[in-house]
Design a protein around this motif. Structure first.
Motif, PDB file in Angstrom:
ATOM      1  N   MET A   1      -9.048  48.375  15.206  1.00 38.16           N
ATOM      2  CA  MET A   1      -7.981  47.621  14.838  1.00 38.16           C
ATOM      3  C   MET A   1      -7.502  46.509  13.717  1.00 38.16           C
ATOM      4  O   MET A   1      -8.494  45.190  13.338  1.00 38.16           O
ATOM      5  CB  MET A   1      -7.602  47.295  16.073  1.00 38.16           C
ATOM      6  CG  MET A   1      -6.087  47.215  15.696  1.00 38.16           C
ATOM      7  SD  MET A   1      -4.598  48.508  15.966  1.00 38.16           S
ATOM      8  CE  MET A   1      -3.549  47.976  15.718  1.00 38.16           C
ATOM      9  N   VAL A   2      -7.140  47.030  12.791  1.00 33.24           N
ATOM     10  CA  VAL A   2      -6.905  46.061  10.526  1.00 33.24           C
ATOM     11  C   VAL A   2      -5.291  44.876  12.161  1.00 33.24           C
ATOM     12  O   VAL A   2      -5.314  44.724  13.081  1.00 33.24           O
ATOM     13  CB  VAL A   2      -5.909  47.729  10.160  1.00 33.24           C
ATOM     14  CG1 VAL A   2      -4.350  46.899  10.830  1.00 33.24           C
ATOM     15  CG2 VAL A   2      -6.070  46.701   9.158  1.00 33.24           C
ATOM     16  N   SER A   7      -0.798  45.138   9.135  1.00 37.48           N
ATOM     17  CA  SER A   7       0.056  46.165   9.304  1.00 37.48           C
ATOM     18  C   SER A   7       1.705  45.789   9.486  1.00 37.48           C
ATOM     19  O   SER A   7       2.906  46.591   9.084  1.00 37.48           O
ATOM     20  CB  SER A   7      -0.042  46.703  10.979  1.00 37.48           C
ATOM     21  OG  SER A   7      -1.439  46.412  11.445  1.00 37.48           O
ATOM     22  N   ASN A 314      -7.511  55.786  13.683  1.00 39.19           N
ATOM     23  CA  ASN A 314      -8.195  54.598  13.944  1.00 39.19           C
ATOM     24  C   ASN A 314      -9.807  55.088  14.052  1.00 39.19           C
ATOM     25  O   ASN A 314     -10.646  54.221  13.459  1.00 39.19           O
ATOM     26  CB  ASN A 314      -8.059  53.680  14.955  1.00 39.19           C
ATOM     27  CG  ASN A 314      -7.037  52.862  14.720  1.00 39.19           C
ATOM     28  OD1 ASN A 314      -6.683  52.417  13.728  1.00 39.19           O
ATOM     29  ND2 ASN A 314      -5.431  52.841  16.260  1.00 39.19           N
ATOM     30  N   ALA A 319      -8.827  51.568   8.681  1.00 37.74           N
ATOM     31  CA  ALA A 319      -8.085  50.957   9.396  1.00 37.74           C
ATOM     32  C   ALA A 319      -6.731  50.669   8.500  1.00 37.74           C
ATOM     33  O   ALA A 319      -5.554  51.378   9.083  1.00 37.74           O
ATOM     34  CB  ALA A 319      -8.097  49.325   9.949  1.00 37.74           C
ATOM     35  N   TRP A 320      -6.529  50.116   7.541  1.00 32.97           N
ATOM     36  CA  TRP A 320      -5.416  50.431   6.636  1.00 32.97           C
ATOM     37  C   TRP A 320      -4.567  51.084   6.855  1.00 32.97           C
ATOM     38  O   TRP A 320      -3.724  51.746   6.463  1.00 32.97           O
ATOM     39  CB  TRP A 320      -5.701  49.738   4.647  1.00 32.97           C
ATOM     40  CG  TRP A 320      -6.179  50.672   4.424  1.00 32.97           C
ATOM     41  CD1 TRP A 320      -7.784  50.059   4.020  1.00 32.97           C
ATOM     42  CD2 TRP A 320      -5.716  51.706   3.240  1.00 32.97           C
ATOM     43  NE1 TRP A 320      -7.807  51.428   3.324  1.00 32.97           N
ATOM     44  CE2 TRP A 320      -7.294  52.462   2.724  1.00 32.97           C
ATOM     45  CE3 TRP A 320      -5.143  52.620   3.605  1.00 32.97           C
ATOM     46  CZ2 TRP A 320      -7.369  53.302   2.549  1.00 32.97           C
ATOM     47  CZ3 TRP A 320      -4.978  53.287   2.384  1.00 32.97           C
ATOM     48  CH2 TRP A 320      -5.433  53.600   1.931  1.00 32.97           C
ATOM     49  N   ALA A 323      -2.850  52.504   9.688  1.00 33.07           N
ATOM     50  CA  ALA A 323      -1.324  51.436   9.718  1.00 33.07           C
ATOM     51  C   ALA A 323      -0.682  51.817   9.447  1.00 33.07           C
ATOM     52  O   ALA A 323       0.763  51.896   9.799  1.00 33.07           O
ATOM     53  CB  ALA A 323      -1.392  49.670   9.071  1.00 33.07           C
TER      54      ALA A 323
END
Lengths: 493, 81
Positions: A1-2, A7, A314, A319-320, A323
């Motif tokens: 998770m970012v 986000s 994910n 991660a980016w 998001a």
């Protein structure tokens, strides 16, 4: 998770861009209602195509659709092809082009206004607007609920649900209120291009990480052999046909889509959009739903209340990027709701407020009421969405919102008759619409009534009822004044 | 024949277009592949059918806009007002 900060930064960035686009559009907007609702009928091909598209299926493309493909298999792609690639394209010509011609000739802004004039009936105008708003209100609520929940998920709970939904509502009201359709159409276009790009990037990323397309498909059919073969499980011919027909016909009468039929600058724009429609369906839905189905073979586990696409991304992309896709989906819910707010406000001010409350309101006053209408409508759906789930009886609204397409589909066959059959009469229209809507609502809310008759979905039977009642009542009543029918090119001969 | 008594230049062409649209609708889902699970070039054959069919529909719609646009919607009558 970012990091939640990253986000939320992406979401905030999008909101600011949308607001900036709205401000630019605002500078080009003059006060009157036709400009506010229809951008003075000046919309070109790319913008018309994307704004209709983004408005139509945005949140579904990222969340609901891939979830369905994940649980039931990728055949939904074929349903989308029949529904939006073929049936809706044909309705685009048969209903859309004719409405555009008639609207341009006589200055109509809403469906109710057009039908009301054709049959010289304020009651019909009010009925069409009332029915449309009945389905629109809960559908906007669903978007706010979805966006609020997405923000909660994206921020890891740092942003509470009410604040997320409120933030999005305020932003929408700001740029819809300011700039009207021009701002909505421009943000939708950005949105549509962004969605297409992101989806294909996601496919490329997942495919290269998982050993290619063939390996993904082999993994999918290995995990669930039924996913490779056409049909089976949820997918029966009757179900696929019913979904495609009901949704395609429902979409054509959805206020924010139907109103787009009045927007085009010239016939050439409608022609190009008509021919491009199947290609766009292909480009958008094949990657979205394949990703959902492929996830089965990758052993993706989707927790309760989550959506498959963000979970998959994910796992397989930076991660980016994941998001960014979630932010895009959330923004997409906004782009659906902003158009609905605008159309809902126009149905309310033009078809209910003006004829029934203030018949002598001028254009400037109407433009002002329209903007207030957007704010009031958004505030009301926001409040209702906060109260849902609290046991206050508002769950009825959630049921209404999730059955909205079928509700709009009950308007479409009477609309087609009004556009093409000179024998259609005012009592026929009112009777057909009222009967079918009543029957459909009864089936939605009365558990004792069956889901299907002779294996076909009840929504289809209600559509048939709308056709039969409109024709039968028209046949035994007197036709509308000839002059009004002639405006539509259909003579009362 | 429309309200003003103008006979369309070719009713047969109208019917051909209606038939073409009906075929596009009828085979948007390849019923003859029902239950088929053959995979070709990494994707199910029915998915390739979908790709080809959407492309064909787009070409057919384009041809319609070039050669048959304005048919059946009483465009002239509405423009004349």
């Amino acid at each position: 998770m970012v990091e939640p900060g990253v986000s939320l930064g992406i979401v905030a960035g999008y909101l600011l861009i949308a607001l900036a686009v709205g401000l630019v559009a605002y500078r080009l907007t003059d006060g009157d209602a036709e400009d506010y609702y229809l951008a003075s009928r000046s919309v070109g091909t790319v913008v018309l195509l994307f704004t209709t598209f983004a408005t139509l299926l945005s949140a579904f493309t990222f969340f609901g659709g891939p979830n369905l493909a994940f649980s039931a298999g990728p055949e939904w792609i074929l349903v989308m092809g029949l529904m939006d690639g073929i049936l809706f394209a044909i309705l685009w010509y048969v209903i859309g082009y004719k409405q555009w011609l008639v609207g341009k000739a006589h200055g109509y802004v809403t469906l109710g206004e057009m039908l009301g004039d054709r049959f010289d009936s304020t009651a019909l105008r009010g009925l069409v607007a009332g029915v449309s708003l009945l389905w629109l209100f809960p559908y906007v609520m669903l978007q706010q609920i979805g966006a609020g929940q997405a923000l909660v998920g994206l921020s890891g709970g740092a942003v509470p649900y009410w604040a997320g939904a409120a933030l999005i509502t305020v932003f929408m009201v700001a740029y819809v209120g300011l700039s009207g359709l021009r701002g909505v159409a421009w943000t939708d276009t950005l949105q549509g291009v962004f969605m297409l790009g992101v989806l294909w990037l996601a496919v490329a990323w997942v495919a290269s990480a998982a050993g290619g397309v063939a390996a993904l498909t082999a993994g999918m059919t290995g995990a669930n052999p039924e996913f490779g073969s056409l049909g089976g499980g949820l997918y029966s011919p009757q179900w696929m046909i019913a979904q495609a027909v009901v949704i395609a016909f429902g979409v054509a009468a959805f206020p924010q889509v139907n109103q787009r039929f009045f927007m085009a600058d010239r016939a050439e724009t409608l022609k190009r959009s008509f021919a491009l429609w199947p290609v766009l369906v292909l480009l958008l839905f094949v990657p979205a739903f394949l990703l959902g189905s492929w996830a089965v073979g990758l052993g993706i586990r989707v927790p309760d209340g989550s959506n498959v696409l963000p979970v998959l991304l994910n796992e397989y992309t930076p991660a980016w990027f994941a998001a960014l896709v979630v932010a895009g989906a959330m923004a997409a819910m906004m782009s659906s709701s902003d158009s609905m707010l605008l159309s809902g406000s126009s149905y309310f001010t033009r078809d209910l407020y003006r004829p029934f409350v203030a018949p002598d309101a001028g254009d400037a006053r109407e433009g002002w009421v329209a903007r207030v209408g957007v704010a009031v409508f958004a505030a009301a759906t926001f409040l209702a969405s906060l109260l849902v789930g609290g046991g206050g009886g508002l769950d009825v609204l959630v049921t209404l919102g999730s059955t909205a397409f079928g509700g709009y589909a009950q308007l479409t066959l009477p609309l087609l008759l009004a556009l093409y059959w000179s024998g259609t009469t005012r009592p026929g229209m009112i009777g057909g619409v009222a009967t079918a809507e009543a029957a459909y609502l009864a089936h939605v809310f009365v558990p004792a009534l069956p889901e299907a008759y002779l294996t076909w979905d009840f929504a289809l039977w209600c559509m048939l009822l709308s056709l039969v009642v409109t024709v039968a009542v028209s046949a035994v009543t007197t036709a509308a004044p000839e002059a009004n029918a002639a405006k539509f090119g259909v003579g009362a001969d | 024949m429309n309200y003003y008594g103008v006979v369309m230049t070719s009713t047969r062409t109208d019917y051909l277009w209606i038939a073409a649209f009906a075929v596009l609708v009828a085979f948007a889902i390849p019923w003859f592949l029902w239950g088929d699970a053959t995979v070709a070039a990494g994707l199910p054959v029915w998915l390739w059918w979908h790709v080809g069919w959407m492309a064909l529909a787009s070409v057919a719609f384009y041809a319609f806009t070039r050669r048959a646009w304005d048919r059946g919607v009483d465009a002239e009558v509405i423009r004349r007002g």
